[in-house]
Motif scaffolding. Structure first.
Motif, PDB file in Angstrom:
ATOM      1  N   VAL A 155      -1.779   8.475  13.496  1.00 41.61           N
ATOM      2  CA  VAL A 155      -1.017   7.833  12.712  1.00 41.61           C
ATOM      3  C   VAL A 155      -0.925   8.638  11.398  1.00 41.61           C
ATOM      4  CG1 VAL A 155      -1.154   5.596  11.046  1.00 41.61           C
ATOM      5  CG2 VAL A 155      -1.582   5.714  13.576  1.00 41.61           C
ATOM      6  N   ILE A 156       0.282   9.002  10.854  1.00 46.22           N
ATOM      7  CA  ILE A 156       0.399   9.863   9.722  1.00 46.22           C
ATOM      8  C   ILE A 156       1.059   9.084   8.862  1.00 46.22           C
ATOM      9  CG2 ILE A 156       1.532  11.893   8.768  1.00 46.22           C
ATOM     10  CD1 ILE A 156       1.468  12.856  11.881  1.00 46.22           C
ATOM     11  N   LEU A 157       0.290   8.914   7.461  1.00 51.97           N
ATOM     12  CA  LEU A 157       1.004   8.142   6.441  1.00 51.97           C
ATOM     13  C   LEU A 157       1.593   9.254   5.666  1.00 51.97           C
ATOM     14  CD1 LEU A 157      -1.771   5.665   5.329  1.00 51.97           C
ATOM     15  CD2 LEU A 157       0.181   5.377   6.982  1.00 51.97           C
ATOM     16  N   LEU A 158       2.590   9.340   5.452  1.00 54.70           N
ATOM     17  CA  LEU A 158       3.624  10.370   4.869  1.00 54.70           C
ATOM     18  C   LEU A 158       4.151  10.141   3.572  1.00 54.70           C
ATOM     19  CD1 LEU A 158       4.626  13.514   5.195  1.00 54.70           C
ATOM     20  CD2 LEU A 158       6.465  12.566   6.186  1.00 54.70           C
ATOM     21  N   GLY A 159       3.805  10.660   2.429  1.00 58.24           N
ATOM     22  CA  GLY A 159       4.508  10.431   0.984  1.00 58.24           C
ATOM     23  C   GLY A 159       5.395  11.823   0.776  1.00 58.24           C
ATOM     24  N   VAL A 160       6.553  11.551   0.284  1.00 61.30           N
ATOM     25  CA  VAL A 160       7.458  12.438   0.076  1.00 61.30           C
ATOM     26  C   VAL A 160       8.241  12.120  -1.182  1.00 61.30           C
ATOM     27  CG1 VAL A 160       9.792  13.346   1.037  1.00 61.30           C
ATOM     28  CG2 VAL A 160       8.335  12.571   2.388  1.00 61.30           C
ATOM     29  N   ARG A 161       8.421  13.284  -2.172  1.00 69.89           N
ATOM     30  CA  ARG A 161       8.822  13.446  -3.643  1.00 69.89           C
ATOM     31  C   ARG A 161      10.298  13.693  -3.320  1.00 69.89           C
ATOM     32  NH1 ARG A 161       4.725  15.143  -7.916  1.00 69.89           N
ATOM     33  NH2 ARG A 161       3.380  13.581  -7.886  1.00 69.89           N
ATOM     34  N   ASP A 162      11.235  13.263  -4.277  1.00 70.85           N
ATOM     35  CA  ASP A 162      12.722  13.902  -4.237  1.00 70.85           C
ATOM     36  C   ASP A 162      12.446  15.608  -4.528  1.00 70.85           C
ATOM     37  OD1 ASP A 162      11.740  13.516  -7.043  1.00 70.85           O
ATOM     38  OD2 ASP A 162      13.702  12.641  -7.521  1.00 70.85           O
ATOM     39  N   THR A 163      11.318  15.799  -5.103  1.00 71.06           N
ATOM     40  CA  THR A 163      11.430  17.451  -5.588  1.00 71.06           C
ATOM     41  C   THR A 163      10.776  18.217  -4.143  1.00 71.06           C
ATOM     42  OG1 THR A 163       9.200  17.075  -6.519  1.00 71.06           O
ATOM     43  CG2 THR A 163      11.194  16.841  -8.028  1.00 71.06           C
ATOM     44  N   ASP A 164      10.457  17.490  -3.192  1.00 61.66           N
ATOM     45  CA  ASP A 164       9.809  18.339  -1.781  1.00 61.66           C
ATOM     46  C   ASP A 164      10.649  19.075  -1.284  1.00 61.66           C
ATOM     47  OD1 ASP A 164       7.322  17.363  -2.279  1.00 61.66           O
ATOM     48  OD2 ASP A 164       7.450  15.510  -1.200  1.00 61.66           O
ATOM     49  N   ASP A 165      10.639  20.341  -0.902  1.00 60.35           N
ATOM     50  CA  ASP A 165      11.708  21.160  -0.165  1.00 60.35           C
ATOM     51  C   ASP A 165      11.415  20.798   1.412  1.00 60.35           C
ATOM     52  OD1 ASP A 165      12.905  23.126   0.957  1.00 60.35           O
ATOM     53  OD2 ASP A 165      11.791  24.802   0.392  1.00 60.35           O
ATOM     54  N   ILE A 166      12.645  20.269   1.863  1.00 59.12           N
ATOM     55  CA  ILE A 166      12.974  19.859   3.097  1.00 59.12           C
ATOM     56  C   ILE A 166      12.399  20.855   4.120  1.00 59.12           C
ATOM     57  CG2 ILE A 166      15.132  20.699   3.337  1.00 59.12           C
ATOM     58  CD1 ILE A 166      13.963  17.324   4.704  1.00 59.12           C
ATOM     59  N   ALA A 167      12.565  22.360   3.808  1.00 61.20           N
ATOM     60  CA  ALA A 167      12.055  23.341   4.801  1.00 61.20           C
ATOM     61  C   ALA A 167      10.548  23.155   5.261  1.00 61.20           C
ATOM     62  CB  ALA A 167      12.491  24.634   3.855  1.00 61.20           C
ATOM     63  N   ILE A 168       9.823  22.720   4.556  1.00 61.05           N
ATOM     64  CA  ILE A 168       8.248  22.438   5.012  1.00 61.05           C
ATOM     65  C   ILE A 168       8.105  21.501   5.938  1.00 61.05           C
ATOM     66  CG2 ILE A 168       7.748  23.257   2.626  1.00 61.05           C
ATOM     67  CD1 ILE A 168       6.407  20.656   2.061  1.00 61.05           C
ATOM     68  N   VAL A 169       9.021  20.685   6.281  1.00 60.16           N
ATOM     69  CA  VAL A 169       8.897  19.454   7.215  1.00 60.16           C
ATOM     70  C   VAL A 169       8.462  20.054   8.588  1.00 60.16           C
ATOM     71  CG1 VAL A 169      10.071  17.706   8.576  1.00 60.16           C
ATOM     72  CG2 VAL A 169      10.217  17.705   5.969  1.00 60.16           C
ATOM     73  N   PRO A 170       9.244  21.080   9.179  1.00 61.60           N
ATOM     74  CA  PRO A 170       8.798  21.600  10.576  1.00 61.60           C
ATOM     75  C   PRO A 170       7.164  22.122  10.464  1.00 61.60           C
ATOM     76  CG  PRO A 170      11.070  22.181   9.991  1.00 61.60           C
ATOM     77  CD  PRO A 170      10.263  21.664   8.899  1.00 61.60           C
ATOM     78  N   LYS A 171       6.763  22.796   9.519  1.00 69.18           N
ATOM     79  CA  LYS A 171       5.624  23.423   9.470  1.00 69.18           C
ATOM     80  C   LYS A 171       4.570  22.410   9.286  1.00 69.18           C
ATOM     81  CE  LYS A 171       2.975  26.765   6.452  1.00 69.18           C
ATOM     82  NZ  LYS A 171       2.949  27.572   5.633  1.00 69.18           N
ATOM     83  N   LEU A 172       4.854  21.046   8.357  1.00 66.99           N
ATOM     84  CA  LEU A 172       3.908  20.134   8.355  1.00 66.99           C
ATOM     85  C   LEU A 172       3.642  19.590   9.652  1.00 66.99           C
ATOM     86  CD1 LEU A 172       2.108  18.572   6.435  1.00 66.99           C
ATOM     87  CD2 LEU A 172       3.998  17.055   5.987  1.00 66.99           C
ATOM     88  N   ALA A 173       4.669  19.334  10.470  1.00 67.83           N
ATOM     89  CA  ALA A 173       4.774  18.529  11.641  1.00 67.83           C
ATOM     90  C   ALA A 173       3.991  19.357  12.606  1.00 67.83           C
ATOM     91  CB  ALA A 173       6.134  18.271  12.156  1.00 67.83           C
TER      92      ALA A 173
END
Length: 83
Positions: free
Chosen positions: A28-46
């Motif tokens: 279970v992953i609780l994920l917090g995202v800000r509007d300033t977060d770079d979408i490019a890090i999503v695959p790396k985090l996953a």
């Protein structure tokens, strides 16, 4: 982005009385995202979450990942992680 990761034997979530979403063993992953977060890090985090060695092997050591075991992940949006 911030994530809290918990290994579970099973989990489910229901949003606004809708159809429940559930998994068996996995993460279970609780994920917090800000509007300033770079979408490019999503695959790396996953990738990082999926390959964390937080499940026990045959010797009882935390040495297996969700990917190795074929487990699922339930990702839940949680804006309060930045609170």
């Amino acid at each position: 982005m911030r994530a809290i990761i918990q290994r579970v034997t099973r989990a489910s979530v229901t949003v606004n009385g809708g159809e429940p979403r559930a998994i068996g063993p996995g993460l279970v992953i609780l994920l917090g995202v800000r509007d300033t977060d770079d979408i490019a890090i999503v695959p790396k985090l996953a990738e990082k979450c999926a390959h964390l060695r937080i499940f026990e092997d045959e010797n009882g050591k935390l040495n297996r990942s969700a990917v190795e075991l074929g487990y699922s992940a339930l990702v839940v949006s949680n804006f309060t992680l930045y609170g």
